[in-house]
Structures are given as C-alpha cells and as structure tokens.
Write an enzyme that holds these catalytic residues in place. Structure first.
Site, PDB file in Angstrom:
ATOM      1  N   GLY A 217      -2.414  15.058   8.806  1.00  0.00           N
ATOM      2  CA  GLY A 217      -3.391  15.853   9.837  1.00  0.00           C
ATOM      3  C   GLY A 217      -2.266  16.273  10.928  1.00  0.00           C
ATOM      4  O   GLY A 217      -2.424  17.464  11.301  1.00  0.00           O
ATOM      5  N   GLU A 218      -1.613  15.630  11.672  1.00  0.00           N
ATOM      6  CA  GLU A 218      -0.685  15.970  12.700  1.00  0.00           C
ATOM      7  C   GLU A 218       0.155  16.832  12.288  1.00  0.00           C
ATOM      8  O   GLU A 218       0.589  17.738  12.963  1.00  0.00           O
ATOM      9  CB  GLU A 218      -0.230  14.516  13.452  1.00  0.00           C
ATOM     10  CG  GLU A 218      -1.042  13.722  14.104  1.00  0.00           C
ATOM     11  CD  GLU A 218      -1.962  12.839  13.307  1.00  0.00           C
ATOM     12  OE1 GLU A 218      -1.593  12.814  12.007  1.00  0.00           O
ATOM     13  OE2 GLU A 218      -3.014  12.328  13.735  1.00  0.00           O
ATOM     14  N   MET A 219       1.091  16.701  11.180  1.00  0.00           N
ATOM     15  CA  MET A 219       1.939  17.682  10.422  1.00  0.00           C
ATOM     16  C   MET A 219       1.354  18.948  10.199  1.00  0.00           C
ATOM     17  O   MET A 219       1.988  19.921  10.355  1.00  0.00           O
ATOM     18  CB  MET A 219       2.355  17.032   9.184  1.00  0.00           C
ATOM     19  CG  MET A 219       3.743  17.803   8.843  1.00  0.00           C
ATOM     20  SD  MET A 219       5.015  17.888   9.778  1.00  0.00           S
ATOM     21  CE  MET A 219       5.279  16.033  10.173  1.00  0.00           C
TER      22      MET A 219
END
Length: 423
Positions: free
Chosen positions: A56-58
C-alpha cells in the site's frame, strides 16, 4: 540492550508470519546488511533513501518517487519491509531507482552497515515509519531525515501518547515532518515535535495517477475473461474478516432482483484465501465462485475472489459499485478509498476510516461516498445503490470533482525535500 532479547523472543512468531505470507527468501539477508549490491554514487549526484513498508505505501508514494527521480542529479534508493512491497517495487521502480532492497532490522550493527553502503544525502520515510536506530543513524551522520505523508490514526496516537517521552525524542531528531492534514500536524506537535518542523502538505495518495485507464472494449474483454459478464458488478475493495460475509449477504439480496449481477472480492491479504474458501463453502455453496490465483475460470461466475497482488486499480475499473474494506466494526482504520474516487466509482464505507480521515471528509463533502454505521446499513445501502444507476453516477462524478480539487501534495512535498538536498 533490550533489542536482542526481545528480538529473539519474537523470532518464532516472526518466522511463522513470513512463512505464511511467503516471498521473503529473495534478498532476505539484506535485512542484516549482507548481500547488498549498491552502485557508487555518481559524481555531483545526491542520493535519497526512501523507505516504505508494504504494498500500500509503495503504491501510495509512486507519484513522489517518479517526481523526485525526474530531477537532474537525484538518485533514488528504495527499501521496503514486506515481500509484497518488494515485488511491487521491483516491478514498478527498478528503472527509477539505483537499488532496491529490504529495510534493515533496526539494530545498530545492521542499520549502520546499510547506512554506510547506501551513503544517502537525504533519508525519507513514509507515513508512520519511525525507527529509532534509523533516525539515530541519520542524526549522527548529519543526514537530514524527513517523514512524508505523516499521519497518526486515533489508535496510533493514543498508544504513542502513552510513550510520549520516547516518541518525542525521536521526533526531535527528525529534520522535518510533512503531515497529511492539520490534525496530523497537531498530533505530531503534541507528541513532542517542534512546531516549526511540522508542516501540513496534504495527502500524496490523492495525487495518484492510475495507469492504464481501461477503455470500454478492454473493460468488457477483461470482465468476460474473468467470468464477470456484462451486468452489474459489486466490488469488495481490500476486505478484512467479516466483511466478505456482509458482501455475500448483500449480493444475495441483489440477485433477487438482478440475476446478472456479480460479486468481485479483493481481500486485503491474499494469504487469507484458505480462510475465505472455508467461509464460501459454508455461506455461498449455492453460488459458482473461483479464486483468480488458480487461473482463468472455465465459464461465467457468480463470485470472483481476486487473491492476487497489485491488481486492485485495474479490477476497480471493472466494477459499478465498491465497498471499501476495514471500515465496519470492529475495524476502525479503513483501507484507501482513493482509487475509487480517482476512477469515479460510487463507493460505500463504514465509520472506521481513521487512517483516511481528511480524504473521507473530502469525499463526503463532495457527495462522492456514502458512510454507513453497521453491517445492516451497509447491506441495505449496497442493495439500494445496485438498483439506482443515476445515483451511482452522481456519486462517481463527486469523486472526480473531489480528486480534481484535492491534488498538489506531491509537488509541495517534493519542493520541501529538494530544499533539504541542496542545503
């Protein structure tokens, strides 16, 4: 002093966790500073080390990575924590970054070794990534450390306030915090960050660029290949335990009036497939269902479970209405509703959206989403919207308006980061 005994104590659980999730074998030793393959820094270049935890963060920092990589004289080195994040990083950013590896275990010998190998001129962490040894290494080496898209959910803030002294000491070592919202900015200040070092830049997730946007022919072809037909498709976006059952209950009611309707479930964690399969055998054995990871379906389906990684953006485009996961009780944090808004998809979510508070407020203000209080209300709302294409269209138009008026966080963050690089 405490790290080694605590680490050894939790190691069996950690081993079981990574074995269950899989994919950690490749580059595993880079977590201990071994096996790194990092090219020397080019002359006159500045190297930025960016750390993001997971898939998700990537995906969320994609516009930031692309924007920084486009600057002359800037090199990007990426680290991630999870195997899914690593797979996405290798797929999407291998041409933009000079290297990609796992984030080192936050213990002095490992962290110091990786810091010396990467030799960054600036260190950036995303969202809630506050690693004590990582921040300390930056401080003692005189390297600016930035937290971008910084946010604190209600639960994280309550927990952090109980350890305010520890968090305050870490925050004082950060060079600057770019917060998602004014509320997040105040929370970082309440934890001990100095007011002048915390700025509200907005949420960079809103600046996401979704590619490719499917045309009608491709969309129809994909739906056919996945057994979803040409009728109404209800999407469960990044669902968590309990929410799949709610969606099946809603789907049953929808099918009473629309025999061509289909249900597409994208669980947040693909490794839950066995748990979901057991639930389907009990709750939906009269439906034809199939798991995407097992290949193409043999014919039309009632329910498709997309237990694969990195495909949510494409699959969202195949749907007509979405339920955003991890938002119904007992869940409180929510999954991202950004893709639905960007793509103009009508959406429903529960009240548990604390990780996306400012985005939630913006979507509701623009009439882009409907918030429900519990499972019963969610089912009734999904059934009602399934029969009301005009209202779904209005919700989708609200999402497009929200997105158009909410962008700009990436550019503000990039300008702030580059200021630290050229100092």
């Amino acid at each position: 002093m405490l790290f080694l005994p605590l680490w050894l104590l939790t190691l069996p659980g950690y081993y079981l966790h990574i074995r269950k999730r899989g994919g950690y074998r490749e580059k595993f030793m880079t977590r201990f500073g071994a096996g790194l393959s990092i090219p020397p820094k080019k002359k006159e270049s500045k190297r930025i080390w960016i750390q993001a935890v997971s898939l998700g963060e990537m995906l969320a920092i994609e516009p930031l990575i692309k924007r920084l990589a486009s600057e002359d004289g800037i090199e990007i080195y990426l680290t991630v924590t999870t195997s899914t994040g690593y797979a996405v990083a290798m797929e999407k950013y291998c041409e933009l970054a000079v290297g990609i590896s796992y984030f080192p275990v936050d213990f002095a010998p490992f962290s110091s070794r990786v810091w010396s190998a990467i030799a960054p001129d600036l260190a950036i962490c995303a969202e809630t990534e506050l690693w004590p040894e990582h921040i300390w290494q930056a401080s003692k080496r005189g390297v600016p450390f930035l937290l971008v898209n910084g946010r604190l959910s209600d639960r994280s803030f309550r927990r952090a306030m109980k350890l305010k002294g520890i968090f305050g000491s870490m925050l004082k070592l950060t060079s600057q915090i770019f917060a998602c919202s004014d509320l997040d900015r105040q929370r970082f200040i309440d934890l001990g960050a100095s007011e002048e070092n915390v700025v509200s830049t907005g949420n960079i997730k809103v600046d996401v660029v979704i590619e490719p946007i499917l045309d009608e022919v491709t969309r129809s072809t994909m739906r056919g290949e996945l057994g979803l037909g040409d009728g109404f498709v209800l999407l469960g976006s990044s669902t968590w335990p309990g929410e799949e059952e709610m969606l099946i209950a809603a789907f049953r009611k929808i099918r009473e009036v629309d025999e061509e309707a289909r249900l597409l479930i994208v669980p947040r964690h693909a490794e839950r497939r066995h748990e979901i399969e057991a639930m389907l055998r009990e709750e939906a054995d009269d439906f034809i269902w199939h798991f995407k990871s097992r290949g193409a379906p043999e014919g039309d389906l009632d329910i498709l479970i997309a237990d694969t990684h990195g495909e949510l953006r494409a699959l969202t485009q195949l749907s007509d209405l979405a339920f955003v996961g991890k938002s119904l009780p007992p869940h409180t944090e929510g999954q991202t509703p950004v893709e639905c808004g960007v793509l103009g998809k009508a959406m429903v979510f529960g009240t548990g959206m604390s990780n996306f508070r400012s985005i939630r407020e913006g979507l509701l203000q623009h009439g882009a989403a409907i918030e429900v209080g519990d499972e019963e209300e969610a089912i009734a709302t999904l059934v009602e919207l399934s029969q009301d294409p005009k209202r779904r269209q209005k919700l989708g138009e609200g999402g497009l308006l929200w997105h158009a008026g909410s962008r700009g966080a990436v550019e503000r963050t990039v300008r702030g980061a580059l200021d630290w690089v050229i100092r």
